[in-house]
Design a protein around this motif. Structure first.
Motif, PDB file in Angstrom:
ATOM      1  N   ASN A  23       0.827  -1.212   0.000  1.00 15.26           N
ATOM      2  CA  ASN A  23       0.000   0.000   0.000  1.00 15.26           C
ATOM      3  C   ASN A  23       0.857   1.256   0.000  1.00 15.26           C
ATOM      4  OD1 ASN A  23      -2.314  -1.563   0.018  1.00 15.26           O
ATOM      5  ND2 ASN A  23      -2.561  -1.462   2.220  1.00 15.26           N
ATOM      6  N   ARG A  24       1.912   1.257   0.791  1.00 13.25           N
ATOM      7  CA  ARG A  24       2.813   2.415   0.824  1.00 13.25           C
ATOM      8  C   ARG A  24       3.482   2.631  -0.526  1.00 13.25           C
ATOM      9  NH1 ARG A  24       5.993   1.906   6.543  1.00 13.25           N
ATOM     10  NH2 ARG A  24       4.235   2.497   7.842  1.00 13.25           N
ATOM     11  N   LEU A  25       3.961   1.551  -1.110  1.00 15.94           N
ATOM     12  CA  LEU A  25       4.621   1.655  -2.419  1.00 15.94           C
ATOM     13  C   LEU A  25       3.645   2.122  -3.489  1.00 15.94           C
ATOM     14  CD1 LEU A  25       6.921  -1.486  -2.385  1.00 15.94           C
ATOM     15  CD2 LEU A  25       7.629   0.902  -2.278  1.00 15.94           C
ATOM     16  N   GLU A  26       2.438   1.617  -3.474  1.00 18.99           N
ATOM     17  CA  GLU A  26       1.440   2.042  -4.450  1.00 18.99           C
ATOM     18  C   GLU A  26       1.137   3.530  -4.304  1.00 18.99           C
ATOM     19  OE1 GLU A  26      -1.940  -0.550  -4.082  1.00 18.99           O
ATOM     20  OE2 GLU A  26      -0.963  -2.140  -5.234  1.00 18.99           O
ATOM     21  N   THR A  27       1.053   3.990  -3.072  1.00 18.60           N
ATOM     22  CA  THR A  27       0.811   5.413  -2.825  1.00 18.60           C
ATOM     23  C   THR A  27       1.960   6.243  -3.371  1.00 18.60           C
ATOM     24  OG1 THR A  27      -0.503   4.934  -0.853  1.00 18.60           O
ATOM     25  CG2 THR A  27       0.439   7.151  -1.016  1.00 18.60           C
ATOM     26  N   GLN A  28       3.184   5.806  -3.111  1.00 14.95           N
ATOM     27  CA  GLN A  28       4.353   6.537  -3.599  1.00 14.95           C
ATOM     28  C   GLN A  28       4.412   6.537  -5.120  1.00 14.95           C
ATOM     29  OE1 GLN A  28       7.545   4.595  -1.506  1.00 14.95           O
ATOM     30  NE2 GLN A  28       7.332   5.902   0.298  1.00 14.95           N
ATOM     31  N   PHE A  29       4.096   5.406  -5.739  1.00 17.93           N
ATOM     32  CA  PHE A  29       4.095   5.355  -7.203  1.00 17.93           C
ATOM     33  C   PHE A  29       2.997   6.240  -7.788  1.00 17.93           C
ATOM     34  CE2 PHE A  29       6.397   1.137  -6.889  1.00 17.93           C
ATOM     35  CZ  PHE A  29       7.574   1.624  -7.433  1.00 17.93           C
ATOM     36  N   ASN A  30       1.847   6.264  -7.146  1.00 17.96           N
ATOM     37  CA  ASN A  30       0.776   7.146  -7.614  1.00 17.96           C
ATOM     38  C   ASN A  30       1.183   8.612  -7.505  1.00 17.96           C
ATOM     39  OD1 ASN A  30      -0.908   5.032  -8.286  1.00 17.96           O
ATOM     40  ND2 ASN A  30      -1.958   5.027  -6.308  1.00 17.96           N
ATOM     41  N   GLN A  31       1.846   8.965  -6.433  1.00 18.09           N
ATOM     42  CA  GLN A  31       2.331  10.342  -6.270  1.00 18.09           C
ATOM     43  C   GLN A  31       3.362  10.668  -7.342  1.00 18.09           C
ATOM     44  OE1 GLN A  31       3.698  10.211  -2.213  1.00 18.09           O
ATOM     45  NE2 GLN A  31       1.711  10.808  -1.371  1.00 18.09           N
ATOM     46  N   ASN A  60       1.650  11.283 -10.581  1.00 19.41           N
ATOM     47  CA  ASN A  60       1.046  12.620 -10.607  1.00 19.41           C
ATOM     48  C   ASN A  60       2.086  13.702 -10.883  1.00 19.41           C
ATOM     49  OD1 ASN A  60      -1.503  11.594 -10.109  1.00 19.41           O
ATOM     50  ND2 ASN A  60      -1.340  11.863  -7.898  1.00 19.41           N
ATOM     51  N   VAL A  61       3.255  13.580 -10.273  1.00 20.14           N
ATOM     52  CA  VAL A  61       4.332  14.546 -10.502  1.00 20.14           C
ATOM     53  C   VAL A  61       4.775  14.495 -11.956  1.00 20.14           C
ATOM     54  CG1 VAL A  61       6.749  15.087  -9.957  1.00 20.14           C
ATOM     55  CG2 VAL A  61       5.128  14.605  -8.112  1.00 20.14           C
ATOM     56  N   LEU A  62       4.978  13.299 -12.484  1.00 19.50           N
ATOM     57  CA  LEU A  62       5.416  13.155 -13.870  1.00 19.50           C
ATOM     58  C   LEU A  62       4.354  13.672 -14.843  1.00 19.50           C
ATOM     59  CD1 LEU A  62       7.114   9.639 -13.701  1.00 19.50           C
ATOM     60  CD2 LEU A  62       8.239  11.872 -13.824  1.00 19.50           C
ATOM     61  N   LEU A  63       3.111  13.426 -14.549  1.00 21.70           N
ATOM     62  CA  LEU A  63       2.024  13.931 -15.391  1.00 21.70           C
ATOM     63  C   LEU A  63       1.995  15.457 -15.376  1.00 21.70           C
ATOM     64  CD1 LEU A  63      -0.340  13.132 -17.193  1.00 21.70           C
ATOM     65  CD2 LEU A  63      -1.771  13.074 -15.152  1.00 21.70           C
ATOM     66  N   THR A  64       2.189  16.042 -14.205  1.00 14.57           N
ATOM     67  CA  THR A  64       2.231  17.504 -14.081  1.00 14.57           C
ATOM     68  C   THR A  64       3.393  18.088 -14.876  1.00 14.57           C
ATOM     69  OG1 THR A  64       1.214  17.372 -11.885  1.00 14.57           O
ATOM     70  CG2 THR A  64       2.378  19.416 -12.413  1.00 14.57           C
TER      71      THR A  64
END
Length: 108
Positions: free
Chosen positions: A87-95, A98-102
């Motif tokens: 769960n922690r890793l998934e959260t970090q990858f999602n973040q 989002n940064v890369l998309l921005t």
């Protein structure tokens, strides 16, 4: 004196992981497991002993044979413990996504 082994030490061994995969499909005797590895029953018995001490496998007597199978409750405990990291890793990858998309949008 009974040795208390760590679950993760037990599953660190590739042979023991393979044994777990085998008996996850169906309960097996030590002889049947040994045949799958082309090794002695004694070697397999040592691996099974470690897995049993860690409560990863249970034994069931059927007639004269002993069958080993996965101890589902213990596996569930391990899965729950590992899930917190997943769960922690998934959260970090999602973040990171989002940064890369921005950043990608800012370049356009």
């Amino acid at each position: 004196m009974k040795i208390r082994r760590d679950v993760f030490q037990a599953i660190a061994d590739p042979t023991r992981r393979a044994i777990l995969l085998l008996i996850a499909a169906q309960a097996m005797t030590p002889n049947a497991i040994a045949e799958e590895f082309h090794t002695s029953r004694q070697a397999v018995s040592k691996h099974i002993q470690v897995l049993t001490e860690c409560e990863l496998v249970k034994q069931e007597q059927k007639g004269r044979e002993i069958y080993y199978h996965i101890h589902e409750k213990k596996m569930d405990e391990i899965d729950k413990w590992m899930a917190q990291f997943k769960n922690r890793l998934e959260t970090q990858f999602n973040q990171l996504d989002n940064v890369l998309l921005t950043l990608k949008k800012q370049k356009k």
